[in-house]
Design a protein around this motif. Structure first.
Motif, PDB file in Angstrom:
ATOM      1  N   ASP A  33      20.869 -76.200  16.271  1.00  0.00           N
ATOM      2  CA  ASP A  33      20.562 -75.109  15.341  1.00  0.00           C
ATOM      3  C   ASP A  33      19.460 -75.516  14.363  1.00  0.00           C
ATOM      4  OD1 ASP A  33      22.493 -73.508  16.513  1.00  0.00           O
ATOM      5  OD2 ASP A  33      24.073 -74.137  15.127  1.00  0.00           O
TER       6      ASP A  33
ATOM      7  N   LEU B 229      15.862 -75.279  15.727  1.00  0.00           N
ATOM      8  CA  LEU B 229      15.274 -73.941  15.713  1.00  0.00           C
ATOM      9  C   LEU B 229      14.588 -73.678  14.380  1.00  0.00           C
ATOM     10  CD1 LEU B 229      15.090 -71.475  17.586  1.00  0.00           C
ATOM     11  CD2 LEU B 229      17.099 -70.556  16.429  1.00  0.00           C
ATOM     12  N   GLU B 230      15.229 -74.077  13.297  1.00  0.00           N
ATOM     13  CA  GLU B 230      14.652 -73.878  11.970  1.00  0.00           C
ATOM     14  C   GLU B 230      13.444 -74.777  11.742  1.00  0.00           C
ATOM     15  OE1 GLU B 230      16.153 -73.617   7.300  1.00  0.00           O
ATOM     16  OE2 GLU B 230      17.563 -74.089   8.918  1.00  0.00           O
TER      17      GLU B 230
ATOM     18  N   GLU C  74      11.007 -65.066  15.153  1.00  0.00           N
ATOM     19  CA  GLU C  74      10.931 -65.970  14.007  1.00  0.00           C
ATOM     20  C   GLU C  74      11.124 -65.205  12.701  1.00  0.00           C
ATOM     21  OE1 GLU C  74      10.858 -69.066  13.537  1.00  0.00           O
ATOM     22  OE2 GLU C  74      10.208 -70.029  15.390  1.00  0.00           O
TER      23      GLU C  74
ATOM     24  N   LEU D 207      14.772 -64.344  12.329  1.00  0.00           N
ATOM     25  CA  LEU D 207      15.581 -65.518  12.006  1.00  0.00           C
ATOM     26  C   LEU D 207      15.372 -65.960  10.565  1.00  0.00           C
ATOM     27  CD1 LEU D 207      15.156 -67.584  15.309  1.00  0.00           C
ATOM     28  CD2 LEU D 207      17.189 -66.353  14.546  1.00  0.00           C
ATOM     29  N   ARG D 208      14.134 -65.886  10.071  1.00  0.00           N
ATOM     30  CA  ARG D 208      13.880 -66.259   8.677  1.00  0.00           C
ATOM     31  C   ARG D 208      14.643 -65.346   7.721  1.00  0.00           C
ATOM     32  NH1 ARG D 208       8.517 -67.391  10.418  1.00  0.00           N
ATOM     33  NH2 ARG D 208       7.891 -65.243   9.946  1.00  0.00           N
TER      34      ARG D 208
ATOM     35  N   TYR E  29      18.217 -68.164   9.785  1.00  0.00           N
ATOM     36  CA  TYR E  29      18.278 -68.792  11.103  1.00  0.00           C
ATOM     37  C   TYR E  29      19.684 -68.780  11.696  1.00  0.00           C
ATOM     38  CZ  TYR E  29      13.429 -70.115  10.860  1.00  0.00           C
ATOM     39  OH  TYR E  29      12.062 -70.059  10.803  1.00  0.00           O
ATOM     40  N   LYS E  30      20.408 -67.725  11.394  1.00  0.00           N
ATOM     41  CA  LYS E  30      21.723 -67.531  11.996  1.00  0.00           C
ATOM     42  C   LYS E  30      21.609 -66.485  13.091  1.00  0.00           C
ATOM     43  CE  LYS E  30      24.508 -68.800   7.971  1.00  0.00           C
ATOM     44  NZ  LYS E  30      25.538 -68.349   6.995  1.00  0.00           N
TER      45      LYS E  30
END
Length: 539
Positions: free
Chosen positions: A256, A259-260, A316, A319-320, A324-325
């Motif tokens: 996880d 990804l961030e 992106e 997610l931001r 980012y969940k």
């Protein structure tokens, strides 16, 4: 007087803290770090391969990071030939080499002498590397003749060109190997085409069978079935271990976090540069070689081939905005057309029920009216929640790729543990340096349980004193003493087994016993008498 500086090797599954300990020991003892990771040698993919960050690399000198590109082959021989001079140079300067892996067969190539050099292996087994350097001409030992590979003038009737081998089935290749090297044919599973081809190539390139080379290796001082003698007697091995349930959670969080950190942009750039035309050429083999098959890249191929960089930006942004969940499974289901239609139907049905109930209510029942209004409001709000903010295209595919990466990473961590157990602890006839276990399950105890214990072991070794911390005990493999060079075939289960140990395990397994009993019942019902005790064929 201090003893010679030891070679320090840090082993362990992904996510156990190998990088952290290597940095701390390098700072404490003035050492330099040698990365023994088959994917970190390649430039780029820093996030996907979990390389030491630039800040971490500034704390101690690192070797063999970013030394190759995906367009050039970098094998275990390339690694060994690059790493050994670095180790020798550091030892000559009285500096401590700290090898950190990752890739256990890379580490084995440094610790023990291997007899045969591979060309492009993914692993090493039985002390012999998988593929071998091919020269244009080979002098066949004992035959006194030169043979040019690829020519039509081949005198040896057992010679097979590489192109012909690749086109042959595993069964035909295995039969061919039995003519050349019966012992290797017994030792290699008939379905393992890669190993079969490897054994044939050994004979064609050297004039000696793989069996003969293994026998020569075992006869060396300190040699055994897994490799040649130990290269560096002053070696300390640290095995970083973690409870599997704790490690699984840690690995999931690590994925996880990737990804961030920008994983999506990194793998997109890498895909466009090195494999952008793969789908057009349909060269599926391209994904099975080198860095293209690294854990952390190949799992995302389904997403990379279906969606483009513009879609990445939308994901992106989503997610931001959501820290980012990833959405829940329920949210994904609600976004599917079939689910949305069902929701609309449910709302329509609810409205019909409310209208019907309203028509049956007396005007004075205001409480019931209010309940009806609240029910309608709740239904409307529920529908708005699931349909007003559609998810970016491809997000569900990307989420599936992430989940696959988590699954594969956990599975690989277990494979690493099995490798260390079998290659370092369960081989009593092998020269293995002392192996010290360090438990990294509780990060709050790192200082006392990991760092200080490692320092105590190293300092005791350098002073020539007996360390209070005991090395791990060697153990006897349960299959020790059994013939591991036999081939067995179970007629009941229609499966091949290599070695007596695996064969005995199969005969005792519940799956085999149930199938045997099932066959007996079927035979009894049909009136056919078959000897079920004849369960195998041995080669």
């Amino acid at each position: 007087m201090l003893r010679k500086v030891p070679l320090i090797v840090i082993l362990g599954s992904t996510g156990t803290g190998k990088t952290k300990l290597s940095l701390e020991l390098a700072e404490r003892f003035g050492g330099e770090i040698i990365s023994a990771d088959s994917m970190q040698v390649y430039a780029n993919l820093d996030i996907a391969t979990a390389k030491a960050t630039k800040e971490e690399q500034s704390r101690a000198r690192h070797h063999l990071l970013d030394v190759a590109t995906p367009n050039e082959p970098f094998t275990v021989v390339s690694f060994r030939n690059a790493a050994l001079p670095i180790i020798e140079n550091l030892l000559a300067q009285n500096k401590c080499p700290i090898v950190v892996g990752g890739t256990n067969y890379y580490i084995e190539s440094l610790l023990w002498d291997m007899l045969v050099s591979p060309k492009d292996p993914n692993e090493m087994e039985d002390g012999i590397d998988n593929q071998f350097d091919i020269s244009n001409t080979v002098n066949i030992a004992g035959k006194g003749e030169e043979r040019t590979f690829g020519s039509d003038n081949v005198k040896d009737p057992l010679f097979l060109p590489q192109s012909e081998m690749s086109a042959m089935s595993s069964e035909l290749l295995h039969n061919h190997l039995r003519k050349i090297d019966p012992q290797s044919a017994n030792r290699i599973h008939p379905n393992n085409k890669r190993k079969i081809m490897r054994a044939i190539e050994v004979y064609q390139q050297t004039g000696e069978t793989l069996t003969a080379k293994l026998q020569a290796q075992r006869q060396q001082p300190g040699g055994n079935r897994l490799g040649g003698p130990l290269r560096y007697p002053h070696t300390i091995l640290f095995w970083l271990r973690c409870k599997q349930d704790v490690l699984n959670v840690r690995l999931d969080k690590r994925v996880d976090a990737m990804l961030e950190q920008g994983l999506l942009a990194e793998i997109r750039a890498f895909h466009n540069e090195h494999n952008g035309d793969k789908s057009q050429t349909d060269n599926s083999a391209a994904y099975t070689r080198g860095v293209l098959q690294t854990i952390g890249f190949k799992e995302f191929i389904p997403y990379l081939e279906q969606f483009n960089a513009a879609n990445d930006q939308k994901i992106e942004e989503y997610l931001r905005l959501n820290a980012y969940k990833m959405p829940t499974e329920e949210h994904f289901k609600a976004q599917k057309p079939s689910s949305i239609n069902v929701t609309a139907v449910q709302k329509h049905t609810q409205q019909q029920n409310i209208d019907e109930r309203q028509s049956q209510q007396p005007p004075q029942q205001s409480t019931i009216d209010r309940e009806i209004e609240l029910e309608l409001e709740a239904a409307t709000h529920s529908d708005t929640t699931t349909t007003s903010s559609p998810l970016p295209a491809g997000l569900e595919v990307l989420n599936a790729c992430l989940n696959e990466l988590k699954r594969v990473t956990q599975r690989y961590s277990k494979k690493q543990i099995k490798w260390i157990n079998n290659r370092f602890l369960a081989s009593k006839d092998r020269q293995v340096p002392d192996l010290y276990e360090l438990d990294t399950s509780d990060v709050n105890l790192w200082q006392a349980e990991v760092y200080e214990r490692a320092v105590a072991v190293i300092e005791s070794h350098r002073r020539g004193e007996v360390c209070e911390i005991q090395a791990m005990a060697r153990r006897q493999h349960p299959g020790a003493g059994l013939n591991e060079e036999t081939s067995n075939f179970c007629e009941i289960c229609q499966r091949h087994f290599i070695g007596e140990y695996q064969w005995q395990l199969h005969l005792k397994s519940n799956k085999h016993k149930k199938r045997r009993e099932s066959n007996k019942k079927k035979e009894k019902a049909s009136g056919i008498s078959v000897d079920t005790n004849k369960e195998d064929k041995k080669s």
